[in-house]
Design an enzyme around this catalytic site. Structure first.
Site, mmCIF file in Angstrom:
data_model
loop_
_atom_site.group_PDB
_atom_site.id
_atom_site.type_symbol
_atom_site.label_atom_id
_atom_site.label_comp_id
_atom_site.label_asym_id
_atom_site.label_seq_id
_atom_site.Cartn_x
_atom_site.Cartn_y
_atom_site.Cartn_z
ATOM 1 N N SER A 24 0.831 -1.220 0.000
ATOM 2 C CA SER A 24 0.000 0.000 0.000
ATOM 3 C C SER A 24 0.861 1.264 0.000
ATOM 4 O O SER A 24 0.343 2.377 0.089
ATOM 5 C CB SER A 24 -0.921 0.006 1.226
ATOM 6 O OG SER A 24 -0.169 -0.130 2.412
ATOM 7 N N THR A 156 -38.964 27.933 -10.904
ATOM 8 C CA THR A 156 -39.231 26.615 -10.320
ATOM 9 C C THR A 156 -39.555 25.730 -11.509
ATOM 10 O O THR A 156 -40.093 26.214 -12.519
ATOM 11 C CB THR A 156 -40.426 26.627 -9.336
ATOM 12 O OG1 THR A 156 -41.591 27.013 -10.060
ATOM 13 C CG2 THR A 156 -40.209 27.596 -8.181
ATOM 14 N N SER A 278 -13.666 25.648 -28.124
ATOM 15 C CA SER A 278 -13.969 24.436 -28.891
ATOM 16 C C SER A 278 -12.958 24.300 -30.014
ATOM 17 O O SER A 278 -12.560 25.292 -30.622
ATOM 18 C CB SER A 278 -15.377 24.553 -29.466
ATOM 19 O OG SER A 278 -15.520 23.700 -30.588
ATOM 20 N N GLU A 291 -18.702 22.356 -15.477
ATOM 21 C CA GLU A 291 -19.185 21.024 -15.877
ATOM 22 C C GLU A 291 -18.386 19.933 -15.167
ATOM 23 O O GLU A 291 -18.944 18.911 -14.752
ATOM 24 C CB GLU A 291 -19.083 20.870 -17.392
ATOM 25 C CG GLU A 291 -20.087 21.759 -18.119
ATOM 26 C CD GLU A 291 -19.833 21.830 -19.619
ATOM 27 O OE1 GLU A 291 -20.796 21.754 -20.366
ATOM 28 O OE2 GLU A 291 -18.667 21.960 -20.033
ATOM 29 N N TYR A 318 -9.566 -6.200 12.716
ATOM 30 C CA TYR A 318 -8.882 -5.774 11.493
ATOM 31 C C TYR A 318 -8.919 -6.845 10.418
ATOM 32 O O TYR A 318 -8.687 -8.026 10.678
ATOM 33 C CB TYR A 318 -7.416 -5.400 11.788
ATOM 34 C CG TYR A 318 -6.738 -4.893 10.527
ATOM 35 C CD1 TYR A 318 -6.888 -3.577 10.126
ATOM 36 C CD2 TYR A 318 -6.016 -5.760 9.712
ATOM 37 C CE1 TYR A 318 -6.332 -3.117 8.942
ATOM 38 C CE2 TYR A 318 -5.447 -5.313 8.525
ATOM 39 C CZ TYR A 318 -5.608 -3.987 8.154
ATOM 40 O OH TYR A 318 -5.060 -3.536 6.975
ATOM 41 N N GLN A 323 -7.419 -1.859 4.097
ATOM 42 C CA GLN A 323 -6.379 -1.098 3.397
ATOM 43 C C GLN A 323 -6.981 -0.301 2.230
ATOM 44 O O GLN A 323 -6.486 0.766 1.866
ATOM 45 C CB GLN A 323 -5.333 -2.093 2.876
ATOM 46 C CG GLN A 323 -4.244 -1.497 2.035
ATOM 47 C CD GLN A 323 -3.072 -2.451 1.908
ATOM 48 O OE1 GLN A 323 -2.446 -2.802 2.905
ATOM 49 N NE2 GLN A 323 -2.766 -2.887 0.701
HETATM 50 N N1 ARG Z 1 -1.657 -1.222 5.019
HETATM 51 C C1 ARG Z 1 -2.549 -1.601 6.051
HETATM 52 C C2 ARG Z 1 -3.845 -0.788 5.974
HETATM 53 O O1 ARG Z 1 -3.859 0.159 5.310
HETATM 54 C C3 ARG Z 1 -1.901 -1.361 7.364
HETATM 55 C C4 ARG Z 1 -2.303 -2.307 8.429
HETATM 56 C C5 ARG Z 1 -1.803 -3.649 8.115
HETATM 57 N N2 ARG Z 1 -2.054 -4.586 9.150
HETATM 58 C C6 ARG Z 1 -1.865 -5.878 8.982
HETATM 59 N N3 ARG Z 1 -2.070 -6.642 9.961
HETATM 60 N N4 ARG Z 1 -1.443 -6.356 7.848
HETATM 61 O O2 ARG Z 1 -4.825 -1.075 6.590
#
Ligand code: ARG
Length: 458
Positions: A24, A156, A278, A291, A318, A323
């Protein structure tokens, strides 16, 4: 390729495709500053609590501050091979200070770390958005004040309706985006709880001091539940929803201005420096900026949908899916900031076509409600008054006549309450001036509103 924070348990190297697919760093690098500030606070806490030796704590803080300086100066070279911003900084710190760096991640997980980073990022962005929205309100107000006497035909159903003050119309924009500003500021309340210390999701047995970290990082409260701390992305959804509503408002403003800039309406002229041409039709002067602003709502709403669907179906705590909350969040924040910035400038480059507008408010169909109210004030029921004016309007349209050109005798055919003074009603300024209800387009009331906003936005 940087060393994995979890590499030892793996008997072999991950496939290059795995690294590429899971990384990431390409987008979370923008969180570097917050990641480091969080780490500094965490390290100081570990030192204070004697979880790590004071000497190591000092080394870590010193090393992190060095990296922070580079990040702030834009000199930090991100490692494209890093798994994420957390690993990237951790690895660099180890290169700078050696062994003590390996103590930084004590009583911490990337799960609580990323939640912290996004919250810190958003708190700062909300301050920016607040400022940008105020700037836009100011530039709209300036245009309204400079043209406070201009009366435009109001619509309107996109059909000509009643006269309103241009400044009244412009103030309606300020009201709408003020609610957006308030909503976004309100979201900050719920962002302002510090998640660090949740660790992976269950907390830690080490004697950490979360309060100490909270104070250092300037959060109002601590998150109360470690599982919620790493699962929660409501605050992202909330901000995205609020940005979507704001974008809808901005799109409406853009649409009004696009219409107003057409030859058919001709209420405004937008300076050439904020228009495009244009490639085939030499006469064209197109409102492309407006636009694109109108079009951006789709993108921002898409960002909201993307995170909404991402969250749906996730189990608690988590999951790596989380991510993917960042690219849409960053996109929406960036897009809205870009729009607000150019909108401020565009408003400063609008000229009101006063003469053309004055010609348009000669259209007497704008005053039908004024005549109805004239009759009501003379004791005629609303229904009857509506019928009388309906007949007058129909006859005038059929015969291609104006109401003002009807003779006194002709007026009496419709109602004996119609006197010659009715002609004084058929005037745009008189029409707006006769309005008296709170919040109406009455010039004195609108002047008070202009004044109120002037003071508020100072
Ligand atoms: N890149 C991960 C995110 O954005 C960070 C956390 C990663 N945690 C893990 N246990 N792999 O959420």
């Amino acid at each position: 390729m940087a060393k994995k924070l979890w590499g030892t348990r793996f008997g072999k190297k991950t496939n290059a495709l795995t690294d590429k697919f899971t990384s990431s760093i390409a987008f979370d690098q923008r969180l570097a500053k917050y990641d480091i500030l969080g780490s500094i606070a965490h390290a100081k806490m570990l030192g204070k609590q004697k979880i790590i030796p004071a000497k190591d704590c000092q080394q870590i803080v010193k090393g992190l501050n060095m990296i922070l300086k580079d990040v702030i100066r834009g000199k930090f070279k991100f490692d494209p091979g890093a798994e994420d911003i957390h690993s990237n900084i951790q690895e660099l710190l180890a290169k700078k200070i050696g062994e003590p760096a390996h103590k930084l991640h004590t009583a911490r997980s990337r799960n609580d770390q990323i939640a912290l980073d996004i919250k810190m990022y958003l708190k700062a962005e909300i301050d920016d958005l607040d400022e940008f929205i105020c700037q836009l309100q100011k530039s709209i107000l300036k245009l309204a004040k400079a043209n406070s006497k201009v009366v435009i035909p109001g619509y309107t159903h996109l059909q000509i309706a009643q006269p309103v003050l241009l400044s009244h119309h412009l103030l309606s924009y300020i009201e709408g985006i003020e609610r957006d500003r308030q909503r976004i500021l309100d979201a900050k309340e719920r962002i302002d709880s510090m998640p660090l210390g949740a660790c992976a999701f269950s907390g830690t047995g080490l004697p950490i001091d979360r309060e100490f970290v909270r104070k250092q990082l300037g959060f109002k409260t601590l998150t109360a539940n470690s599982i919620d701390s790493v699962s929660d992305r409501d605050f992202i959804l909330e901000v995205l929803a609020q940005l979507t509503i704001l974008a809808v408002h901005l799109s409406r403003i853009a649409e009004d201005l696009i219409l107003w800039s057409t030859k058919e309406f001709n209420f405004i002229d937008i300076d050439f420096s904020f228009c495009t041409g244009s490639s085939i039709m030499p006469h064209k002067k197109n409102p492309d900026i407006l636009e694109l602003i109108r079009g951006s709502v789709g993108k921002i709403h898409g960002d909201l949908s993307s995170v909404m669907i991402l969250m749906k179906g996730l189990p608690s705590s988590y999951n790596r899916d989380l991510q993917m909350d960042k690219p849409p969040l960053f996109d929406a924040v960036d897009t809205v900031k870009d729009i607000l910035e150019i909108f401020v400038a565009l408003f400063q480059n609008i000229v009101i076509e006063k003469e053309a507008i004055a010609a348009k408010v000669q259209d007497e169909s704008l005053f039908s409600v004024d005549i109805v109210e004239y009759l009501i004030k003379k004791g005629i029921s609303y229904r009857k008054a509506h019928d009388i004016v309906g007949r007058m309007v129909r006859d005038c349209l059929d015969k291609g006549k104006n109401i003002s050109s009807l003779s006194n005798g002709n007026l009496k055919k419709y109602s004996d309450k119609l006197n010659p003074d009715i002609r004084g009603v058929l005037n745009a300024w008189a029409s707006v001036s006769r309005k008296s209800s709170i919040g109406s387009t009455n010039p004195k009331l609108v002047a008070k509103q202009l004044d109120k906003w002037g003071k508020k936005l100072q």
